[in-house]
Design a protein around this motif. Structure first.
Motif, PDB file in Angstrom:
ATOM      1  N   TYR A 118       7.258  -0.083  11.640  1.00 60.78           N
ATOM      2  CA  TYR A 118       6.329   0.563  12.570  1.00 60.78           C
ATOM      3  C   TYR A 118       5.273   1.305  11.756  1.00 60.78           C
ATOM      4  N   HIS A 119       4.030   0.803  11.841  1.00 59.11           N
ATOM      5  CA  HIS A 119       2.925   1.325  11.035  1.00 59.11           C
ATOM      6  C   HIS A 119       1.836   1.894  11.951  1.00 59.11           C
ATOM      7  N   PRO A 120       1.934   3.159  12.334  1.00 60.74           N
ATOM      8  CA  PRO A 120       0.871   3.762  13.144  1.00 60.74           C
ATOM      9  C   PRO A 120      -0.319   4.143  12.274  1.00 60.74           C
ATOM     10  N   THR A 121      -1.473   4.285  12.911  1.00 60.21           N
ATOM     11  CA  THR A 121      -2.623   4.823  12.194  1.00 60.21           C
ATOM     12  C   THR A 121      -2.394   6.303  11.924  1.00 60.21           C
ATOM     13  N   LEU A 122      -3.098   6.821  10.929  1.00 57.86           N
ATOM     14  CA  LEU A 122      -2.968   8.234  10.591  1.00 57.86           C
ATOM     15  C   LEU A 122      -3.794   9.121  11.510  1.00 57.86           C
ATOM     16  N   LEU A 123      -4.556   8.500  12.395  1.00 54.87           N
ATOM     17  CA  LEU A 123      -5.302   9.240  13.421  1.00 54.87           C
ATOM     18  C   LEU A 123      -4.782   8.841  14.778  1.00 54.87           C
ATOM     19  N   ALA A 124      -4.619   9.818  15.649  1.00 56.38           N
ATOM     20  CA  ALA A 124      -4.305   9.493  17.035  1.00 56.38           C
ATOM     21  C   ALA A 124      -5.504   8.784  17.654  1.00 56.38           C
ATOM     22  N   GLY A 125      -5.262   7.962  18.667  1.00 56.85           N
ATOM     23  CA  GLY A 125      -6.340   7.227  19.308  1.00 56.85           C
ATOM     24  C   GLY A 125      -7.428   8.164  19.824  1.00 56.85           C
ATOM     25  N   GLY A 126      -8.667   7.897  19.462  1.00 56.52           N
ATOM     26  CA  GLY A 126      -9.786   8.708  19.904  1.00 56.52           C
ATOM     27  C   GLY A 126     -10.108   9.884  19.013  1.00 56.52           C
ATOM     28  N   ALA A 127      -9.217  10.229  18.083  1.00 52.44           N
ATOM     29  CA  ALA A 127      -9.474  11.360  17.184  1.00 52.44           C
ATOM     30  C   ALA A 127     -10.523  10.980  16.151  1.00 52.44           C
ATOM     31  N   THR A 128     -11.298  11.955  15.736  1.00 57.74           N
ATOM     32  CA  THR A 128     -12.359  11.714  14.755  1.00 57.74           C
ATOM     33  C   THR A 128     -12.182  12.546  13.498  1.00 57.74           C
ATOM     34  N   CYS A 129     -11.135  13.368  13.457  1.00 58.52           N
ATOM     35  CA  CYS A 129     -10.882  14.211  12.292  1.00 58.52           C
ATOM     36  C   CYS A 129      -9.419  14.087  11.869  1.00 58.52           C
ATOM     37  N   SER A 130      -9.162  14.355  10.604  1.00 58.43           N
ATOM     38  CA  SER A 130      -7.805  14.266  10.061  1.00 58.43           C
ATOM     39  C   SER A 130      -7.096  15.604  10.173  1.00 58.43           C
ATOM     40  N   THR A 131      -5.805  15.547  10.486  1.00 61.81           N
ATOM     41  CA  THR A 131      -4.994  16.759  10.593  1.00 61.81           C
ATOM     42  C   THR A 131      -3.974  16.845   9.459  1.00 61.81           C
ATOM     43  N   GLU A 132      -4.071  15.944   8.497  1.00 59.78           N
ATOM     44  CA  GLU A 132      -3.145  15.940   7.365  1.00 59.78           C
ATOM     45  C   GLU A 132      -3.778  15.212   6.193  1.00 59.78           C
ATOM     46  N   LEU A 133      -3.299  15.514   5.012  1.00 61.37           N
ATOM     47  CA  LEU A 133      -3.637  14.754   3.817  1.00 61.37           C
ATOM     48  C   LEU A 133      -2.392  13.970   3.422  1.00 61.37           C
ATOM     49  N   VAL A 134      -2.584  12.728   3.005  1.00 61.03           N
ATOM     50  CA  VAL A 134      -1.453  11.853   2.702  1.00 61.03           C
ATOM     51  C   VAL A 134      -1.673  11.188   1.345  1.00 61.03           C
ATOM     52  N   LEU A 135      -0.634  11.218   0.526  1.00 61.25           N
ATOM     53  CA  LEU A 135      -0.649  10.497  -0.737  1.00 61.25           C
ATOM     54  C   LEU A 135       0.502   9.505  -0.757  1.00 61.25           C
ATOM     55  N   ASP A 136       0.177   8.275  -1.077  1.00 57.69           N
ATOM     56  CA  ASP A 136       1.135   7.174  -1.152  1.00 57.69           C
ATOM     57  C   ASP A 136       1.371   6.876  -2.619  1.00 57.69           C
ATOM     58  N   LEU A 137       2.597   7.039  -3.078  1.00 52.27           N
ATOM     59  CA  LEU A 137       2.933   6.832  -4.486  1.00 52.27           C
ATOM     60  C   LEU A 137       3.581   5.461  -4.652  1.00 52.27           C
ATOM     61  N   ASP A 138       2.907   4.601  -5.394  1.00 51.71           N
ATOM     62  CA  ASP A 138       3.300   3.191  -5.488  1.00 51.71           C
ATOM     63  C   ASP A 138       3.589   2.830  -6.934  1.00 51.71           C
ATOM     64  N   PRO A 139       4.847   2.544  -7.285  1.00 49.73           N
ATOM     65  CA  PRO A 139       5.161   2.187  -8.670  1.00 49.73           C
ATOM     66  C   PRO A 139       4.798   0.737  -8.963  1.00 49.73           C
ATOM     67  N   PRO A 140       4.708   0.375 -10.227  1.00 45.08           N
ATOM     68  CA  PRO A 140       4.477  -1.031 -10.568  1.00 45.08           C
ATOM     69  C   PRO A 140       5.688  -1.864 -10.175  1.00 45.08           C
ATOM     70  N   GLU A 141       5.489  -3.160 -10.068  1.00 45.80           N
ATOM     71  CA  GLU A 141       6.584  -4.053  -9.678  1.00 45.80           C
ATOM     72  C   GLU A 141       7.746  -3.894 -10.647  1.00 45.80           C
ATOM     73  N   GLY A 142       8.910  -3.581 -10.094  1.00 50.33           N
ATOM     74  CA  GLY A 142      10.087  -3.407 -10.933  1.00 50.33           C
ATOM     75  C   GLY A 142      10.182  -2.055 -11.599  1.00 50.33           C
ATOM     76  N   GLY A 143       9.217  -1.172 -11.325  1.00 54.12           N
ATOM     77  CA  GLY A 143       9.238   0.149 -11.940  1.00 54.12           C
ATOM     78  C   GLY A 143      10.399   0.980 -11.433  1.00 54.12           C
ATOM     79  N   PRO A 144      11.071   1.723 -12.312  1.00 53.81           N
ATOM     80  CA  PRO A 144      12.230   2.513 -11.885  1.00 53.81           C
ATOM     81  C   PRO A 144      11.829   3.654 -10.962  1.00 53.81           C
ATOM     82  N   PHE A 145      12.666   3.925  -9.986  1.00 46.50           N
ATOM     83  CA  PHE A 145      12.368   4.966  -9.005  1.00 46.50           C
ATOM     84  C   PHE A 145      12.184   6.343  -9.632  1.00 46.50           C
TER      85      PHE A 145
END
Length: 326
Positions: free
Chosen positions: A114-141
């Motif tokens: 389940y992948h919702p958008t980070l904005l509610a429908g109709g919203a024009t401003c952000s209410t949070e900052l989000v950082l996605d941390l993505d390791p290289p393929e096979g990188g240890p956790f």
């Protein structure tokens, strides 16, 4: 079981073929998926309600696939919203998963992620900052955990705090709730600045390089999660063997866990009646103005990567031409 294959009815939704695998190699049945989503409905729905939703579904004998448009056969009681997709140049009718009944309908459709958008429908401003941390393929956790601690340090330096959850795959997601909504361009800018600051604290651990080949073995601090971008919801399963779950964790336990600790089978017992994503969310904070200004001086990653890709292509063509010339 009836001739139609109906195994159960919940909230008026007929649930079918519950003893089949969710998908080939899932290592879990459709019943386990449905039961899990029903068990966490009250905790996953706040992150879905009112937000255009994309899901990853599976069909018997087929690999999981992304679905954005609400199917034409969907019941008319499912709320939806339409928006124009620039990339595909068409209007997309997104579902809004606002209640248990809708969630159960999606579960019966073998909607796993389940992948919702980070904005509610109709919203024009952000209410949070989000950082996605993505390791290289096979990188240890543990490398991702080390990068998360760098981000936490960069946040603390400007008076911000984040909640953290596993992505359910191989990474981590950090959420910073904001006291006042900010313009989307400013949310992007602040996130770029935070990612750059964190990477500077540990350049051998983390990077903001958008081009994958430039990252090496470092963890990518993705600063592009804002506005209409999507991110897998807290408590959502992932379409991987065993159906791991995107699960909230505390900073104190982060060094002792792995993403595989949380699955549709183990997560309900760990949760009990609690909602750690809600309970561990820090108090909203204002975005320091200097952070936004700093971020606006940093090139937009996708644009920078596009120009760099073209430059490298031209350089390679020149080198080949020189090599081929007599």
């Amino acid at each position: 079981m009836s001739s139609r294959g109906v195994d159960d009815v919940r909230d008026g939704v007929e649930l079918t073929n519950l003893d089949q695998p969710v998908f080939d190699g899932a290592g879990a049945s459709k019943r386990e998926l449905v039961d899990y989503l029903d068990a966490v409905a009250g905790r996953i729905l706040p992150g879905l309600a009112g937000r255009p939703l994309s899901v990853i579904r599976a069909r018997p004998g087929q690999a999981p696939f992304m679905q954005k448009n609400l199917p034409k056969h969907a019941p008319d009681w499912i709320a939806s919203t339409a928006s124009w997709a620039e990339t595909s140049q068409r209007e997309v009718r997104y579902a809004l998963c606002d209640d248990r009944r809708t969630l159960l309908w999606f579960a019966n459709q073998r909607a796993i992620e389940y992948h919702p958008t980070l904005l509610a429908g109709g919203a024009t401003c952000s209410t949070e900052l989000v950082l996605d941390l993505d390791p290289p393929e096979g990188g240890p956790f543990p490398h991702v955990v080390a990068a998360a601690h760098l981000v936490r340090e960069a946040l603390a330096a400007v008076g911000l705090q984040a909640a953290v959850k596993t992505s359910g795959a191989k990474g981590l997601h950090l959420f910073v709730p904001l006291a006042e909504p900010v313009e989307i361009v400013d949310a992007f800018a602040a996130t770029r600045a935070l990612a750059a600051r964190a990477a500077a604290l540990g350049p051998d651990v983390a990077t903001t390089a958008f081009i994958r080949a430039d990252r090496g073995e470092r963890v990518f601090l993705d600063p592009t999660r804002a506005g209409g971008a999507t991110l897998v919801a807290a408590y959502s399963p992932r379409a991987r063997p065993g159906l791991p779950v995107s699960f909230p964790v505390s900073w104190d336990e982060l060094d002792a866990i792995t993403p595989g600790d949380f699955t549709v089978r183990t997560a309900p017992e760990r949760l009990g009646d609690a909602d750690p994503w809600r309970d561990r969310m820090p108090p909203p904070s204002p975005v320091p103005g200097g952070l936004v200004e700093e971020g606006h001086t940093i090139p937009v990653p996708r644009v920078q990567a596009m120009h760099e890709g073209k430059r490298r292509k031209r350089a390679a063509a020149r080198a080949q031409a020189e090599k081929d010339s007599p």
